[in-house]
Enzyme design. Structure first.
Site, PDB file in Angstrom:
ATOM      1  N   PHE A   1       0.869  -1.258  -0.178  1.00 52.58           N
ATOM      2  CA  PHE A   1      -0.013   0.255   0.021  1.00 52.58           C
ATOM      3  C   PHE A   1       1.076   1.538   0.004  1.00 52.58           C
ATOM      4  O   PHE A   1       2.008   1.235   0.557  1.00 52.58           O
ATOM      5  CB  PHE A   1      -0.637  -0.205   1.440  1.00 52.58           C
ATOM      6  CG  PHE A   1      -2.330  -0.732   1.260  1.00 52.58           C
ATOM      7  CD1 PHE A   1      -3.192  -0.801   0.939  1.00 52.58           C
ATOM      8  CD2 PHE A   1      -1.518  -2.287   1.665  1.00 52.58           C
ATOM      9  CE1 PHE A   1      -4.035  -1.623   0.815  1.00 52.58           C
ATOM     10  CE2 PHE A   1      -2.696  -3.254   1.747  1.00 52.58           C
ATOM     11  CZ  PHE A   1      -4.085  -2.564   1.407  1.00 52.58           C
ATOM     12  N   ASP A   2       0.562   2.376  -0.628  1.00 49.07           N
ATOM     13  CA  ASP A   2       0.929   3.341  -0.835  1.00 49.07           C
ATOM     14  C   ASP A   2       0.435   4.004   0.579  1.00 49.07           C
ATOM     15  O   ASP A   2      -0.695   3.478   1.269  1.00 49.07           O
ATOM     16  CB  ASP A   2       0.578   4.589  -1.736  1.00 49.07           C
ATOM     17  CG  ASP A   2       0.570   5.953  -1.419  1.00 49.07           C
ATOM     18  OD1 ASP A   2       1.898   6.372  -1.320  1.00 49.07           O
ATOM     19  OD2 ASP A   2       0.030   6.483  -2.177  1.00 49.07           O
ATOM     20  N   LYS A   3       1.081   5.056   1.108  1.00 56.43           N
ATOM     21  CA  LYS A   3       0.499   5.416   2.344  1.00 56.43           C
ATOM     22  C   LYS A   3      -0.530   6.823   1.996  1.00 56.43           C
ATOM     23  O   LYS A   3      -1.645   6.715   2.370  1.00 56.43           O
ATOM     24  CB  LYS A   3       1.202   5.947   3.298  1.00 56.43           C
ATOM     25  CG  LYS A   3       1.091   6.466   5.097  1.00 56.43           C
ATOM     26  CD  LYS A   3       1.762   7.082   5.311  1.00 56.43           C
ATOM     27  CE  LYS A   3       1.763   8.197   5.226  1.00 56.43           C
ATOM     28  NZ  LYS A   3       2.112   9.593   6.094  1.00 56.43           N
TER      29      LYS A   3
ATOM     30  N   VAL B   1      -1.606  -1.100  -4.696  1.00 56.37           N
ATOM     31  CA  VAL B   1      -2.453  -0.802  -3.858  1.00 56.37           C
ATOM     32  C   VAL B   1      -1.998   1.287  -4.035  1.00 56.37           C
ATOM     33  O   VAL B   1      -1.572   1.482  -3.038  1.00 56.37           O
ATOM     34  CB  VAL B   1      -3.019  -0.811  -2.888  1.00 56.37           C
ATOM     35  CG1 VAL B   1      -4.706   0.100  -2.551  1.00 56.37           C
ATOM     36  CG2 VAL B   1      -3.900  -1.979  -3.534  1.00 56.37           C
TER      37      VAL B   1
END
Length: 221
Positions: free
Chosen positions: A19-21, A214
Protein backbone atom coordinates in the site's frame (compact mmCIF):
# COMPACT_ATOMS: atom_id res chain seq x y z
CA UNK A 1 -6.87 0.86 -14.33
CA UNK A 2 -6.95 -2.84 -15.25
CA UNK A 3 -4.51 -3.77 -17.98
CA UNK A 4 -6.27 -6.94 -19.16
CA UNK A 5 -8.38 -9.92 -18.10
CA UNK A 6 -5.33 -11.96 -17.24
CA UNK A 7 -4.38 -9.35 -14.62
CA UNK A 8 -7.69 -9.97 -12.82
CA UNK A 9 -7.23 -13.75 -12.95
CA UNK A 10 -3.86 -13.48 -11.18
CA UNK A 11 -5.51 -11.91 -8.10
CA UNK A 12 -6.14 -15.38 -6.63
CA UNK A 13 -2.37 -15.99 -6.44
CA UNK A 14 -1.40 -12.78 -4.66
CA UNK A 15 0.86 -13.37 -1.64
CA UNK A 16 1.35 -9.75 -0.53
CA UNK A 17 -0.33 -6.37 -1.03
CA UNK A 18 1.79 -3.22 -0.91
CA UNK A 19 0.00 0.00 0.00
CA UNK A 20 1.01 3.55 -0.73
CA UNK A 21 0.42 5.60 2.45
CA UNK A 22 -0.79 9.12 1.71
CA UNK A 23 -4.30 9.18 0.29
CA UNK A 24 -4.52 5.39 0.25
CA UNK A 25 -4.29 4.42 3.91
CA UNK A 26 -4.68 8.00 5.16
CA UNK A 27 -7.36 10.61 4.48
CA UNK A 28 -4.91 12.91 2.65
CA UNK A 29 -5.74 15.90 4.83
CA UNK A 30 -2.47 16.51 6.68
CA UNK A 31 -2.57 19.10 9.46
CA UNK A 32 0.11 20.80 11.52
CA UNK A 33 0.07 19.48 15.08
CA UNK A 34 3.23 21.05 16.55
CA UNK A 35 5.71 23.84 15.83
CA UNK A 36 8.90 23.62 17.90
CA UNK A 37 10.96 26.82 17.76
CA UNK A 38 12.02 29.89 19.71
CA UNK A 39 10.07 31.94 17.15
CA UNK A 40 7.13 29.89 15.87
CA UNK A 41 5.59 32.67 13.77
CA UNK A 42 8.83 33.39 11.93
CA UNK A 43 9.41 29.69 11.19
CA UNK A 44 5.87 29.32 9.87
CA UNK A 45 6.26 32.41 7.68
CA UNK A 46 9.44 31.03 6.10
CA UNK A 47 7.77 27.64 5.61
CA UNK A 48 4.65 29.24 4.10
CA UNK A 49 6.66 31.43 1.71
CA UNK A 50 8.49 28.42 0.31
CA UNK A 51 5.81 25.76 0.53
CA UNK A 52 3.24 27.81 -1.42
CA UNK A 53 5.53 27.20 -4.43
CA UNK A 54 5.71 23.45 -3.74
CA UNK A 55 3.46 20.69 -5.10
CA UNK A 56 4.07 18.35 -2.17
CA UNK A 57 1.01 17.10 -0.28
CA UNK A 58 2.41 18.32 3.07
CA UNK A 59 2.76 21.86 1.71
CA UNK A 60 -1.00 22.39 1.97
CA UNK A 61 -0.92 21.82 5.74
CA UNK A 62 1.63 24.62 6.10
CA UNK A 63 -0.37 26.93 3.81
CA UNK A 64 -3.62 26.28 5.70
CA UNK A 65 -2.02 26.91 9.11
CA UNK A 66 -0.31 30.14 8.01
CA UNK A 67 -3.51 31.51 6.47
CA UNK A 68 -5.50 30.67 9.61
CA UNK A 69 -3.00 32.75 11.63
CA UNK A 70 -3.09 35.69 9.19
CA UNK A 71 0.57 35.25 8.20
CA UNK A 72 1.61 36.69 4.83
CA UNK A 73 4.12 35.04 2.52
CA UNK A 74 7.35 36.80 1.58
CA UNK A 75 8.71 36.92 -2.01
CA UNK A 76 10.96 33.94 -2.82
CA UNK A 77 13.73 33.75 -5.42
CA UNK A 78 15.78 30.79 -6.70
CA UNK A 79 13.17 28.29 -5.52
CA UNK A 80 14.10 24.65 -6.03
CA UNK A 81 12.22 21.44 -5.21
CA UNK A 82 14.58 18.60 -4.26
CA UNK A 83 12.81 15.32 -5.03
CA UNK A 84 12.05 13.24 -1.96
CA UNK A 85 13.94 15.60 0.38
CA UNK A 86 12.34 19.06 0.46
CA UNK A 87 12.72 22.55 -0.99
CA UNK A 88 15.10 25.50 -0.88
CA UNK A 89 14.86 29.16 -1.81
CA UNK A 90 15.96 32.69 -0.93
CA UNK A 91 14.03 35.16 1.25
CA UNK A 92 15.49 38.56 2.14
CA UNK A 93 18.83 37.54 0.56
CA UNK A 94 19.07 34.50 2.85
CA UNK A 95 18.94 30.86 1.67
CA UNK A 96 16.48 28.64 3.52
CA UNK A 97 15.89 24.89 3.45
CA UNK A 98 12.72 23.04 4.38
CA UNK A 99 12.51 19.26 4.45
CA UNK A 100 13.81 16.06 5.97
CA UNK A 101 16.82 15.55 8.22
CA UNK A 102 18.53 13.94 5.23
CA UNK A 103 18.25 17.21 3.28
CA UNK A 104 20.04 19.07 6.06
CA UNK A 105 22.70 16.41 6.56
CA UNK A 106 23.46 16.42 2.82
CA UNK A 107 24.04 20.18 3.10
CA UNK A 108 26.21 19.80 6.23
CA UNK A 109 23.73 21.57 8.51
CA UNK A 110 23.73 20.24 12.09
CA UNK A 111 20.34 18.92 13.30
CA UNK A 112 21.49 17.85 16.78
CA UNK A 113 19.61 20.65 18.62
CA UNK A 114 16.22 19.20 17.70
CA UNK A 115 16.94 15.48 17.32
CA UNK A 116 15.21 14.47 20.59
CA UNK A 117 12.05 16.40 19.72
CA UNK A 118 12.05 14.98 16.19
CA UNK A 119 12.37 11.41 17.50
CA UNK A 120 9.54 11.96 20.01
CA UNK A 121 7.16 13.40 17.38
CA UNK A 122 7.94 10.66 14.86
CA UNK A 123 7.13 7.99 17.45
CA UNK A 124 3.66 9.60 17.60
CA UNK A 125 3.19 8.89 13.85
CA UNK A 126 3.86 12.52 12.94
CA UNK A 127 5.97 13.59 9.97
CA UNK A 128 8.51 16.27 10.84
CA UNK A 129 9.83 18.90 8.45
CA UNK A 130 12.84 20.97 9.45
CA UNK A 131 13.15 24.68 8.70
CA UNK A 132 16.59 26.26 8.62
CA UNK A 133 19.24 28.37 6.92
CA UNK A 134 22.56 27.28 5.46
CA UNK A 135 24.03 27.60 8.96
CA UNK A 136 21.44 26.51 11.51
CA UNK A 137 18.08 24.91 12.25
CA UNK A 138 15.36 27.44 13.09
CA UNK A 139 12.67 24.97 14.09
CA UNK A 140 10.62 21.92 13.23
CA UNK A 141 7.04 21.52 12.11
CA UNK A 142 5.14 18.30 12.85
CA UNK A 143 2.35 17.19 10.53
CA UNK A 144 -0.10 14.32 10.94
CA UNK A 145 -2.35 12.68 8.37
CA UNK A 146 -5.01 10.48 9.98
CA UNK A 147 -5.65 6.90 8.94
CA UNK A 148 -8.89 6.30 7.09
CA UNK A 149 -11.36 4.96 9.70
CA UNK A 150 -11.82 1.60 7.96
CA UNK A 151 -8.11 1.02 7.20
CA UNK A 152 -7.34 -1.24 10.23
CA UNK A 153 -10.44 -3.37 9.52
CA UNK A 154 -9.46 -3.83 5.86
CA UNK A 155 -5.85 -4.70 6.74
CA UNK A 156 -7.03 -7.25 9.32
CA UNK A 157 -9.34 -8.86 6.75
CA UNK A 158 -6.50 -9.15 4.22
CA UNK A 159 -4.08 -10.62 6.78
CA UNK A 160 -6.75 -13.15 7.82
CA UNK A 161 -6.66 -14.49 4.24
CA UNK A 162 -2.97 -15.28 4.67
CA UNK A 163 -1.89 -12.34 2.51
CA UNK A 164 0.91 -10.18 3.90
CA UNK A 165 0.38 -6.40 3.98
CA UNK A 166 3.16 -3.91 3.28
CA UNK A 167 3.31 -0.12 3.47
CA UNK A 168 5.68 1.72 1.13
CA UNK A 169 6.29 5.35 2.04
CA UNK A 170 8.72 8.22 1.79
CA UNK A 171 8.31 8.78 5.54
CA UNK A 172 11.24 7.94 7.78
CA UNK A 173 11.34 4.59 9.55
CA UNK A 174 9.99 5.72 12.96
CA UNK A 175 6.98 7.59 11.58
CA UNK A 176 6.24 4.79 9.11
CA UNK A 177 6.38 2.10 11.82
CA UNK A 178 4.06 4.11 14.09
CA UNK A 179 1.46 4.48 11.33
CA UNK A 180 1.80 0.85 10.25
CA UNK A 181 1.24 -0.25 13.86
CA UNK A 182 -2.01 1.76 13.99
CA UNK A 183 -3.16 0.12 10.76
CA UNK A 184 -2.02 -3.40 11.65
CA UNK A 185 0.36 -3.67 8.69
CA UNK A 186 3.06 -6.30 9.11
CA UNK A 187 5.88 -5.05 6.84
CA UNK A 188 7.17 -1.47 6.43
CA UNK A 189 9.36 -0.10 3.66
CA UNK A 190 10.29 3.48 4.59
CA UNK A 191 12.34 6.40 3.23
CA UNK A 192 11.55 5.43 -0.35
CA UNK A 193 12.10 8.06 -3.05
CA UNK A 194 9.28 8.30 -5.63
CA UNK A 195 11.45 6.72 -8.31
CA UNK A 196 12.48 3.91 -5.93
CA UNK A 197 9.06 2.27 -5.52
CA UNK A 198 9.45 -0.11 -8.48
CA UNK A 199 12.76 -1.36 -7.06
CA UNK A 200 11.09 -2.01 -3.69
CA UNK A 201 8.23 -3.94 -5.35
CA UNK A 202 10.80 -6.16 -7.09
CA UNK A 203 12.41 -6.87 -3.68
CA UNK A 204 8.99 -7.77 -2.26
CA UNK A 205 8.37 -10.13 -5.18
CA UNK A 206 11.64 -11.89 -4.36
CA UNK A 207 10.49 -12.28 -0.73
CA UNK A 208 6.79 -13.11 -1.10
CA UNK A 209 6.03 -14.03 -4.71
CA UNK A 210 3.17 -12.32 -6.52
CA UNK A 211 2.64 -8.79 -5.18
CA UNK A 212 -0.24 -6.34 -5.71
CA UNK A 213 0.25 -2.59 -5.38
CA UNK A 214 -2.56 -0.36 -4.10
CA UNK A 215 -2.30 3.40 -4.58
CA UNK A 216 -4.44 6.46 -5.15
CA UNK A 217 -2.83 7.86 -8.30
CA UNK A 218 -1.44 7.23 -11.76
CA UNK A 219 2.08 7.50 -10.31
CA UNK A 220 1.38 4.40 -8.18
CA UNK A 221 0.07 2.55 -11.23
Amino acid sequence: LIRNGEAVQTFKDIKAIAFDKTGTLTVRKPQITDIVSDDEKSVLQVAYSLEKLSEHVLAQAVIDKAKSMGIEAKPVTNFKAISGLGVKGELDNQTYFIGSAKLFKENNIDTLKYEEQIASLEEQAKTTIIVGTENEILGIIAIADKLKPDAPKVIKAIESLGIKTVMITGDNQKTAEAIAKQAGISHVVASVMPEGKVKEIIKLQETYGLVAMVGDGINDA
